[in-house]
Write a protein that holds these residues in place. Structure first.
Motif, PDB file in Angstrom:
ATOM      1  N   PRO A 104       0.818  -1.222   0.000  1.00  0.00           N
ATOM      2  CA  PRO A 104       0.000   0.000   0.000  1.00  0.00           C
ATOM      3  C   PRO A 104       0.850   1.269   0.000  1.00  0.00           C
ATOM      4  O   PRO A 104       0.523   2.243  -0.681  1.00  0.00           O
ATOM      5  CB  PRO A 104      -0.793  -0.102   1.289  1.00  0.00           C
ATOM      6  CG  PRO A 104      -0.758  -1.518   1.680  1.00  0.00           C
ATOM      7  CD  PRO A 104       0.508  -2.073   1.142  1.00  0.00           C
ATOM      8  N   ARG A 105       1.932   1.236   0.741  1.00  0.00           N
ATOM      9  CA  ARG A 105       2.771   2.433   0.833  1.00  0.00           C
ATOM     10  C   ARG A 105       3.424   2.734  -0.520  1.00  0.00           C
ATOM     11  O   ARG A 105       3.526   3.887  -0.938  1.00  0.00           O
ATOM     12  CB  ARG A 105       3.848   2.245   1.912  1.00  0.00           C
ATOM     13  CG  ARG A 105       3.280   2.335   3.316  1.00  0.00           C
ATOM     14  CD  ARG A 105       4.292   1.996   4.386  1.00  0.00           C
ATOM     15  NE  ARG A 105       3.631   1.838   5.689  1.00  0.00           N
ATOM     16  CZ  ARG A 105       3.442   2.825   6.551  1.00  0.00           C
ATOM     17  NH1 ARG A 105       3.867   4.043   6.269  1.00  0.00           N
ATOM     18  NH2 ARG A 105       2.834   2.600   7.697  1.00  0.00           N
ATOM     19  N   ILE A 106       3.847   1.677  -1.223  1.00  0.00           N
ATOM     20  CA  ILE A 106       4.472   1.893  -2.543  1.00  0.00           C
ATOM     21  C   ILE A 106       3.466   2.485  -3.520  1.00  0.00           C
ATOM     22  O   ILE A 106       3.782   3.399  -4.290  1.00  0.00           O
ATOM     23  CB  ILE A 106       5.084   0.582  -3.075  1.00  0.00           C
ATOM     24  CG1 ILE A 106       6.417   0.336  -2.348  1.00  0.00           C
ATOM     25  CG2 ILE A 106       5.287   0.607  -4.595  1.00  0.00           C
ATOM     26  CD1 ILE A 106       7.210  -0.843  -2.852  1.00  0.00           C
ATOM     27  N   LEU A 107       2.238   1.948  -3.476  1.00  0.00           N
ATOM     28  CA  LEU A 107       1.215   2.467  -4.397  1.00  0.00           C
ATOM     29  C   LEU A 107       0.998   3.965  -4.186  1.00  0.00           C
ATOM     30  O   LEU A 107       0.958   4.749  -5.136  1.00  0.00           O
ATOM     31  CB  LEU A 107      -0.107   1.711  -4.186  1.00  0.00           C
ATOM     32  CG  LEU A 107      -0.190   0.307  -4.789  1.00  0.00           C
ATOM     33  CD1 LEU A 107      -1.419  -0.437  -4.291  1.00  0.00           C
ATOM     34  CD2 LEU A 107      -0.205   0.375  -6.322  1.00  0.00           C
ATOM     35  N   PHE A 108       0.882   4.355  -2.925  1.00  0.00           N
ATOM     36  CA  PHE A 108       0.660   5.781  -2.643  1.00  0.00           C
ATOM     37  C   PHE A 108       1.876   6.616  -3.018  1.00  0.00           C
ATOM     38  O   PHE A 108       1.762   7.677  -3.628  1.00  0.00           O
ATOM     39  CB  PHE A 108       0.278   5.966  -1.159  1.00  0.00           C
ATOM     40  CG  PHE A 108      -1.203   5.816  -0.934  1.00  0.00           C
ATOM     41  CD1 PHE A 108      -2.034   6.939  -0.883  1.00  0.00           C
ATOM     42  CD2 PHE A 108      -1.775   4.558  -0.825  1.00  0.00           C
ATOM     43  CE1 PHE A 108      -3.396   6.785  -0.721  1.00  0.00           C
ATOM     44  CE2 PHE A 108      -3.140   4.401  -0.656  1.00  0.00           C
ATOM     45  CZ  PHE A 108      -3.974   5.513  -0.603  1.00  0.00           C
ATOM     46  N   GLN A 109       3.038   6.059  -2.677  1.00  0.00           N
ATOM     47  CA  GLN A 109       4.276   6.791  -2.985  1.00  0.00           C
ATOM     48  C   GLN A 109       4.422   6.969  -4.495  1.00  0.00           C
ATOM     49  O   GLN A 109       4.823   8.015  -4.974  1.00  0.00           O
ATOM     50  CB  GLN A 109       5.461   6.009  -2.428  1.00  0.00           C
ATOM     51  CG  GLN A 109       6.809   6.652  -2.628  1.00  0.00           C
ATOM     52  CD  GLN A 109       7.299   7.366  -1.362  1.00  0.00           C
ATOM     53  OE1 GLN A 109       7.188   6.820  -0.281  1.00  0.00           O
ATOM     54  NE2 GLN A 109       7.807   8.577  -1.525  1.00  0.00           N
ATOM     55  N   LEU A 110       4.036   5.917  -5.223  1.00  0.00           N
ATOM     56  CA  LEU A 110       4.171   5.954  -6.682  1.00  0.00           C
ATOM     57  C   LEU A 110       3.347   7.085  -7.292  1.00  0.00           C
ATOM     58  O   LEU A 110       3.860   7.902  -8.051  1.00  0.00           O
ATOM     59  CB  LEU A 110       3.745   4.600  -7.272  1.00  0.00           C
ATOM     60  CG  LEU A 110       3.667   4.507  -8.796  1.00  0.00           C
ATOM     61  CD1 LEU A 110       5.041   4.700  -9.436  1.00  0.00           C
ATOM     62  CD2 LEU A 110       3.109   3.141  -9.219  1.00  0.00           C
ATOM     63  N   PHE A 111       2.096   7.114  -6.950  1.00  0.00           N
ATOM     64  CA  PHE A 111       1.247   8.139  -7.577  1.00  0.00           C
ATOM     65  C   PHE A 111       1.591   9.541  -7.083  1.00  0.00           C
ATOM     66  O   PHE A 111       1.472  10.509  -7.815  1.00  0.00           O
ATOM     67  CB  PHE A 111      -0.237   7.794  -7.374  1.00  0.00           C
ATOM     68  CG  PHE A 111      -0.680   6.725  -8.336  1.00  0.00           C
ATOM     69  CD1 PHE A 111      -1.039   7.064  -9.652  1.00  0.00           C
ATOM     70  CD2 PHE A 111      -0.688   5.385  -7.979  1.00  0.00           C
ATOM     71  CE1 PHE A 111      -1.417   6.067 -10.555  1.00  0.00           C
ATOM     72  CE2 PHE A 111      -1.063   4.393  -8.869  1.00  0.00           C
ATOM     73  CZ  PHE A 111      -1.425   4.738 -10.166  1.00  0.00           C
ATOM     74  N   ASP A 112       2.052   9.603  -5.843  1.00  0.00           N
ATOM     75  CA  ASP A 112       2.504  10.912  -5.346  1.00  0.00           C
ATOM     76  C   ASP A 112       3.709  11.380  -6.163  1.00  0.00           C
ATOM     77  O   ASP A 112       3.782  12.538  -6.611  1.00  0.00           O
ATOM     78  CB  ASP A 112       2.912  10.816  -3.867  1.00  0.00           C
ATOM     79  CG  ASP A 112       1.699  10.708  -2.964  1.00  0.00           C
ATOM     80  OD1 ASP A 112       0.560  10.900  -3.480  1.00  0.00           O
ATOM     81  OD2 ASP A 112       1.855  10.401  -1.768  1.00  0.00           O
TER      82      ASP A 112
END
Ligand SMILES: Nc1ncnc2c1ncn2[C@@H]1O[C@H](COP(=O)(O)OP(=O)(O)OP(=O)(O)O)[C@@H](O)[C@H]1O
Length: 929
Positions: A128-136
């Motif tokens: 989940p953290r990677i997904l958020f970091q990615l789009f950010d």
């Protein structure tokens, strides 16, 4: 030229979990509480101090995290560096490896739910953290991009697309292909892939449709580095170790285009929902499969050029000690498969670490999938999760062994391949056009416009669908038939259930009625008991009254005896005295007869009145007894009859109720036998129900029989008890009373005899007295005659003168004078004595009246009570039957008509009178006593 780079290895040691604490398994692993060291020390020997330091095992890795290390720290320290590489265009792999329940899934996924503000929780894991970091980051960089996701599971050596399922259980089978450049060129499948001919035409309802290019292609690579820059990117070759051109492809794997972290999270959640999870002794939610969540990024590099990079996030299933995890059957099979694949992974790691010429990638699907990540072209990080507990120290050592070895594996990270924007666009456009065209054709039904291959596939799919449809139809038909049958059965059962409910209701009603009747019966029983109590009380009061009556009777008896004896004695004494006095005047005579007659009459009438009074009092007393006794006995009899009636009624009611219940049970049994479960296929159930019914009936009838017997016995015993106690008490009382009354009766009878004797004695006395008086009268008359004759003789002898002279002579004659005077005096004395006797007789009459009054008062004192009457009546009734009843006539036979006060002993001359001797009087008195 790419540089060799070691795999990054981190160890995460959680705190002891509840199971380990409960087992009191001590901590044998030494790690920093949060982070800061790169060595893990494990003391499996139990030594302390220097020995412990010497004997402990030490494992060196890149980073060590302790129990207090947070998810964000782990992400920042391990995942973020790799993420930066990924965003730069490198293919990256992150693996979590370790024993079951050590926190692999927690580390990789953690809490994937968003809170109310659409933000991740503190427990969110790496994905989940990677997904958020990615789009950010993409937003920050503001570059064109395409992001896609796929999610696969390897369970029991079977590959599954966790995102394929759309509500049904039909998964497309995934197949792994690996190919060399040659095989790629020759392989028809590769050709298909290269030409981007194979697409998944399944329409998606969401925005997360599989998107072209590559994403929806049938063949997907695990690594994004693609040597074939001309391809449409649906195929990517990946270099691995010494064999740079060996590439892994997965047939039928779908990739979903996402435009936000939330969409990626939704896919993650969807896939996790389909993941194999089970409860084991070691972990309530144990992952039973390996999963790989892959994020594919096409990011604008320069102008029209896009860079392809992939991030593989691998959550391995936990190794487990089967004996300790207690796995059986399916769980044991899973564990065997997991352990097998992990063993191969270990060998691959060993071979890579040892730079062995042969690396056994092909020995398991897991190692084939991870081929590029281990010793290949990706940047890889491995997180080994461990437990600090002694109980699992062996597995911990094994994990740390692999982890420290994996640290030696060297990869040759390469940047991902480029894809031209126009190619990307072209592919997307082509895909879109095809989809639109297919859509339009389908809509207008005027034909099909698609490639031959596509058409064939469609046809093939159509055939499959048709077959499936037919099968489904058949299935539906048979299911419908089953449903119909079941519906009929259900209706029948419902009907019979309704009937049964009605029967049950009526049975319940009967039971309620019976209960009410039982309550009523118990009330009646209570009433009976109360009546018995009242009866007992009556009996005891009766006894008391009888006692009182006896007392009174005794006192009356004694008083009566006293009075009767004394008075009679006094009376007789007086009479005898007077008789003595009278007898003293033997030869005197005067006119006393009328007085004596009067006296006799008066005494006679007084005695008659006395007799009448005594008789009347006695009779009224007895009459009262006789009058009241039947009433009480009638009451008692009525009560007993009532009790009998009530008992009979109660018993009858209970019998009726019992027969009702038994009838109801019979009906129910009949109903159960005849109507319920007639269907043959329910035979076993029917038999069971019949058996149960029989048992129920048996037990119910037993119960009813018991109840019936119990009630019957209870009533009978109660009735018998009541009757017995009544009979016993009554007969006891009667017996007792009879016993007590018998001497009384005898005394009464003897006293009556005495009175009769007294009566006869009086009669004799009166007769004698009459005779005496008669003879006295005769003597007097004779004397008178003699005197008269003497006077006449004297008169005749003398003239008047002479008569005068004679008179003078007579007068002068002192003797004659004295004689006459004496006679006159005697006559006067006799007269006065008679007067005295008369007054004495009067006094006696008064005395007798007083006696009569006393007797009346005594008799009046006796208040005849109901209870005494009962007893008396009972006694007299009984006496009547035995001939001992009251005499029809009064026992007092005192005859006043013949009342004589003296007995005249008639001698032959008829002149001699005899006085009653003193002995006779004394004898009479003693008999009176
Ligand atoms: N570092 C940690 N901090 C807090 N809780 C943890 C930690 N590690 C694991 N847990 C908890 O321990 C339990 C087991 O963790 P998890 O399911 O992630 O283990 P696993 O290694 O994936 O097991 P398996 O191989 O059986 O799937 C979970 O409830 C998890 O929340």
């Amino acid at each position: 030229m790419s540089q060799d780079l070691n795999i990054t290895v981190a160890v995460r040691c959680r705190g002891r979990n509840q199971r380990e604490v409960a087992q009191k398994s001590s901590i044998v692993v030494t790690v920093p509480n949060v982070s800061g060291a790169n060595e893990v020390i494990i003391n499996t020997t139990g030594d302390v101090g220097i020995a412990a330091q010497l004997n402990s095992k030490r494992y060196t890795v890149d980073k060590v995290f302790g129990p207090s290390a947070s998810q964000s720290l782990l992400f920042a320290e391990v995942a973020q560096p790799l993420f930066h590489e990924f965003i730069q265009g490198y293919n990256c792999t992150m693996l979590v490896y370790g024993m079951t329940s050590t926190g692999k899934t927690y580390t990789m996924t953690g809490d994937e739910q968003l809170d109310g503000n659409d933000t991740l929780s503190e427990k969110a894991g790496i994905i989940p953290r990677i997904l958020f970091q990615l789009f950010d980051t993409l937003k920050e960089q503001d570059l064109d991009h395409i992001v896609k996701c796929s999610f696969i599971e390897l369970y029991n050596e079977e590959l599954k697309d966790l995102l394929d399922n759309d509500g049904n259980e039909q998964y497309k089978k995934l197949r792994i292909f690996d190919s060399t450049p040659d095989s790629r060129n020759n392989s028809p499948k590769l050709n298909q892939r290269n030409n981007a001919k194979k697409y998944n035409y399944k329409l998606r309802r969401t925005s997360m449709q599989p998107s072209n290019p590559g994403a929806s292609g049938t063949y997907t690579t695990m690594a994004g580095n693609n040597n074939n820059n001309n391809s449409n990117n649906t195929s990517a070759s990946m270099s691995q170790g010494s064999n740079d051109n060996n590439t892994i492809y997965i047939q039928n794997l779908q990739e979903f285009h996402i435009t936000s972290a939330n969409e990626g999270l939704a896919l993650l959640q969807k896939g996790l929902a389909h993941r194999q999870v089970a409860t084991t002794k070691m972990n309530d939610f144990s992952s039973r499969s390996h999963t790989i969540f892959t994020i594919t990024l096409y990011k604008q590099h320069q102008g029209e050029l896009f860079r392809l990079s992939k991030m593989n996030l691998v959550d391995l299933a936990g190794s487990e000690n089967i004996s300790r995890s207690g796995a059986l059957n399916q769980r044991a099979k899973e564990a065997g498969s997991i352990n097998q694949s992990l063993l191969t992974l270990g060998r691959v790691i060993n071979a890579l670490a040892d730079k062995s010429s042969h690396v056994p990638f092909r020995e398991s699907k897991l190692t084939r999938l991870l081929q590029d990540s281990l010793g290949g072209n990706t940047k890889t990080a491995l997180i080994a999760t461990i437990s600090p507990a002694k109980a699992t120290s062996d597995e911990t050592c094994s994990t740390l062994e692999y982890a420290s070895k994996a640290k030696n594996i060297k990869n040759k990270p390469q940047l991902g391949s480029f894809v031209m924007k126009d190619i990307l666009l072209k592919n997307v456009t082509t895909e879109l056009a095809k989809l639109k065209s297919d859509l339009l054709s389908t809509k207008s039904k005027d034909g099909v416009f698609m490639s031959q291959q596509h058409y064939k596939e469609m046809n093939h799919d159509m055939e499959n669908y048709k077959t499936e449809l037919e099968e489904a139809k058949r299935l539906i038909k048979s299911l419908n038939e089953k449903v119909d049958g079941l519906t009929d059965e259900k209706q029948k059962l419902t009907k019979s259930l309704d009937l049964q409910n009605i029967k049950t209701d009526s049975l319940n009603d009967s039971i309620n009625e019976l209960q009410e009747k039982i309550v009523a019966s118990s009330e009646t029983e209570n009433q009976l008991n109360n009546q018995i109590v009242t009866l007992n009380e009556s009996m005891s009061s009766l006894k008391n009254e009888i006692k009182a009556f006896k007392k009174k009777e005794l006192s009356i008896d004694s008083r009566f005896k006293l009075i009767l004896n004394d008075q009679l004695m006094i009376l007789k004494e007086k009479f005898l005295n007077q008789l003595d006095d009278l007898q003293a005047y033997d030869d005197e005579s005067f006119e006393v007869q009328p007085h004596i007659d009067n006296l006799q009459k008066e005494i006679s009438s007084s005695l008659t009145i006395l007799e009448t009074n005594i008789r009347d009092s006695y009779q009224s007393c007895i009459g009262e007894f006789l009058k009241e006794t039947p009433t009480l006995f009638k009451e008692v009899e009525d009560n007993v009859t009532n009790i009998n009636l009530l008992s009979t009624h109660f018993y009858k009611q209970i019998s009726e109720n019992l027969s009702d219940i038994s009838e109801e049970y019979n009906n129910l049994k009949q109903y159960l036998n005849d109507r319920l479960f007639q269907n043959n296929h329910e035979e076993r159930l029917g038999n069971y129900i019949n058996k149960t019914t029989e048992l129920m009936e048996q037990s119910s009838s037993n119960l009813m029989e018991n109840v019936k017997d119990m009630v019957e016995n209870y009533l009978l015993s109660n009735k018998q008890l009541l009757i017995d106690s009544m009979q016993r008490s009554t007969s006891d009382i009667i017996e007792q009373e009879m016993k007590l009354l018998k001497p009384k009766k005898q005394k009464w009878e003897s006293s009556i005899e005495l009175i009769n004797r007294c009566d006869s004695l009086s009669n004799t006395y009166f007769n004698n007295m009459n005779n005496t008086l008669d003879s006295t009268k005769g003597n007097i008359n004779m004397s008178n005659e003699k005197i008269k004759k003497s006077v006449i003789k004297i008169n005749d002898r003398f003239s008047d003168q002479e008569r005068d002279e004679r008179r003078d002579v007579i007068t002068k004659n002192k003797n004659i004078k004295d004689n006459i005077k004496q006679i006159v005096e005697k006559t006067n004395t006799l007269k006065s004595r008679f007067d005295e006797t008369h007054s004495l007789a009067k006094y006696s009459v008064n005395e007798i009246n007083g006696l009569d009054k006393s007797i009346r008062t005594i008799l009046h004192d006796i208040e005849p009570t109901t209870t005494t009457n009962i007893i008396e009546q009972n006694i007299f009734l009984k006496d009547n039957s035995t001939g001992m009843g009251p005499r029809s006539k009064s026992p007092l036979k005192i005859s006043s008509n013949n009342l004589n006060f003296s007995e005249v002993e008639s001698n032959n001359n008829g002149t001699k009178k005899r006085r009653l001797s003193r002995d006779e009087i004394d004898g009479f008195a003693s008999t009176q006593k």
